[in-house]
Design a protein around this motif. Structure first.
Motif, short mmCIF file in Angstrom:
data_model
loop_
_atom_site.label_atom_id
_atom_site.label_comp_id
_atom_site.label_asym_id
_atom_site.label_seq_id
_atom_site.Cartn_x
_atom_site.Cartn_y
_atom_site.Cartn_z
N ASP A 30 26.92 -5.49 13.52
CA ASP A 30 25.53 -5.65 13.96
C ASP A 30 24.55 -5.08 12.94
O ASP A 30 23.50 -5.68 12.67
CB ASP A 30 25.32 -4.98 15.31
N GLU A 31 24.89 -3.95 12.36
CA GLU A 31 24.01 -3.33 11.36
C GLU A 31 23.90 -4.22 10.11
O GLU A 31 22.81 -4.40 9.56
CB GLU A 31 24.51 -1.94 10.96
N GLU A 32 25.03 -4.77 9.68
CA GLU A 32 25.02 -5.66 8.51
C GLU A 32 24.21 -6.92 8.81
O GLU A 32 23.44 -7.38 7.95
CB GLU A 32 26.44 -6.04 8.10
N LEU A 33 24.37 -7.47 10.01
CA LEU A 33 23.61 -8.66 10.39
C LEU A 33 22.11 -8.38 10.44
O LEU A 33 21.32 -9.21 9.98
CB LEU A 33 24.07 -9.20 11.75
N ASP A 34 21.73 -7.25 10.97
CA ASP A 34 20.31 -6.88 11.02
C ASP A 34 19.73 -6.79 9.61
O ASP A 34 18.63 -7.30 9.35
CB ASP A 34 20.11 -5.56 11.76
N ALA A 35 20.46 -6.15 8.71
CA ALA A 35 19.98 -6.00 7.33
C ALA A 35 19.92 -7.36 6.63
O ALA A 35 18.96 -7.66 5.91
CB ALA A 35 20.87 -5.03 6.57
N LEU A 36 20.95 -8.18 6.84
CA LEU A 36 20.97 -9.51 6.22
C LEU A 36 19.84 -10.37 6.76
O LEU A 36 19.16 -11.06 5.97
CB LEU A 36 22.34 -10.17 6.49
N GLN A 37 19.60 -10.33 8.06
CA GLN A 37 18.51 -11.11 8.64
C GLN A 37 17.16 -10.65 8.09
O GLN A 37 16.29 -11.49 7.80
CB GLN A 37 18.53 -11.01 10.17
N ALA A 38 16.97 -9.37 7.91
CA ALA A 38 15.72 -8.86 7.34
C ALA A 38 15.53 -9.39 5.92
O ALA A 38 14.42 -9.80 5.55
CB ALA A 38 15.71 -7.33 7.36
N ARG A 39 16.59 -9.40 5.12
CA ARG A 39 16.49 -9.94 3.75
C ARG A 39 16.23 -11.44 3.76
O ARG A 39 15.44 -11.95 2.96
CB ARG A 39 17.74 -9.60 2.95
N HIS A 40 16.89 -12.15 4.67
CA HIS A 40 16.69 -13.60 4.81
C HIS A 40 15.22 -13.89 5.15
O HIS A 40 14.59 -14.74 4.51
CB HIS A 40 17.63 -14.15 5.90
N ASP A 87 18.83 -17.73 -1.09
CA ASP A 87 18.62 -17.09 0.22
C ASP A 87 19.76 -16.10 0.45
O ASP A 87 20.93 -16.47 0.34
CB ASP A 87 18.60 -18.16 1.31
N PRO A 88 19.46 -14.85 0.77
CA PRO A 88 20.53 -13.86 0.98
C PRO A 88 21.57 -14.28 2.02
O PRO A 88 22.75 -13.99 1.85
CB PRO A 88 19.76 -12.61 1.43
N SER A 89 21.16 -14.97 3.07
CA SER A 89 22.12 -15.40 4.09
C SER A 89 23.02 -16.52 3.57
O SER A 89 24.19 -16.61 3.97
CB SER A 89 21.40 -15.85 5.36
N VAL A 90 22.50 -17.35 2.69
CA VAL A 90 23.33 -18.39 2.05
C VAL A 90 24.30 -17.72 1.08
O VAL A 90 25.50 -18.03 1.07
CB VAL A 90 22.46 -19.45 1.35
N MET A 91 23.79 -16.80 0.29
CA MET A 91 24.65 -16.11 -0.68
C MET A 91 25.78 -15.34 0.01
O MET A 91 26.88 -15.26 -0.51
CB MET A 91 23.81 -15.18 -1.57
N ALA A 92 25.51 -14.82 1.21
CA ALA A 92 26.51 -14.06 1.96
C ALA A 92 27.47 -14.97 2.72
O ALA A 92 28.44 -14.48 3.31
CB ALA A 92 25.82 -13.11 2.93
N GLY A 93 27.23 -16.28 2.74
CA GLY A 93 28.08 -17.21 3.46
C GLY A 93 27.77 -17.32 4.94
O GLY A 93 28.45 -18.03 5.68
N ARG A 94 26.75 -16.63 5.40
CA ARG A 94 26.36 -16.66 6.81
C ARG A 94 25.67 -17.99 7.15
O ARG A 94 25.76 -18.46 8.28
CB ARG A 94 25.43 -15.48 7.12
N LEU A 95 24.95 -18.56 6.20
CA LEU A 95 24.29 -19.84 6.37
C LEU A 95 24.68 -20.79 5.25
O LEU A 95 24.97 -20.35 4.13
CB LEU A 95 22.76 -19.70 6.39
#
Length: 127
Positions: A30-40, A87-95
């Motif tokens: 959850d903490e990683e997702l929150d940080a990733l979403q903020a960067r996205h 996009d940070p979320s694309v780079m992380a593979g989340r999107l």
């Protein structure tokens, strides 16, 4: 043969990016997702500030829950793909994303929050 009256004389062609969650997206705390979403969100906000993205936002109540959001870019598809790669979320593979041109009847849409042209005016080629 006369032109089909259902085909507009002119279209405005926009570059659209649809964000989606890939089936093999990595798991995050959850903490990683929150940080990733903020960067996205910060990355997307910067694209808006630069005038490269003129409209964007998340989907809700969609028929396919993997679809996450849409952006309309004021650039060509190749540049929109390059920017989406950053996009940070694309780079992380989340999107992941799909880039396409969207043809709408000329004058159908306006983007009052931008001071630059968006899209290209085109006609349907005669066959």
């Amino acid at each position: 043969m006369p032109r089909n009256p259902d085909i507009p004389d002119a279209f405005d062609v926009y570059t659209v990016v649809v964000l989606r969650r890939p089936a093999d997206a990595p798991e995050f705390s959850d903490e990683e997702l929150d940080a990733l979403q903020a960067r996205h969100l910060a990355y997307r906000a910067e694209l808006v500030r630069r005038g490269v993205v003129v409209a964007n936002g998340p989907f809700d109540e969609q028929s396919d829950p993997s679809y996450r959001g849409l952006s309309i870019f004021a650039c060509d598809p190749a540049e929109a793909a390059r920017l989406s790669d950053g996009d940070p979320s694309v780079m992380a593979g989340r999107l992941a994303y799909d880039v396409m041109e969207w043809w709408v009847r000329a004058g159908s849409l306006a983007f009052p929050l931008t001071d630059r042209p968006v899209g290209d005016r085109r006609s349907m080629p005669d066959d």
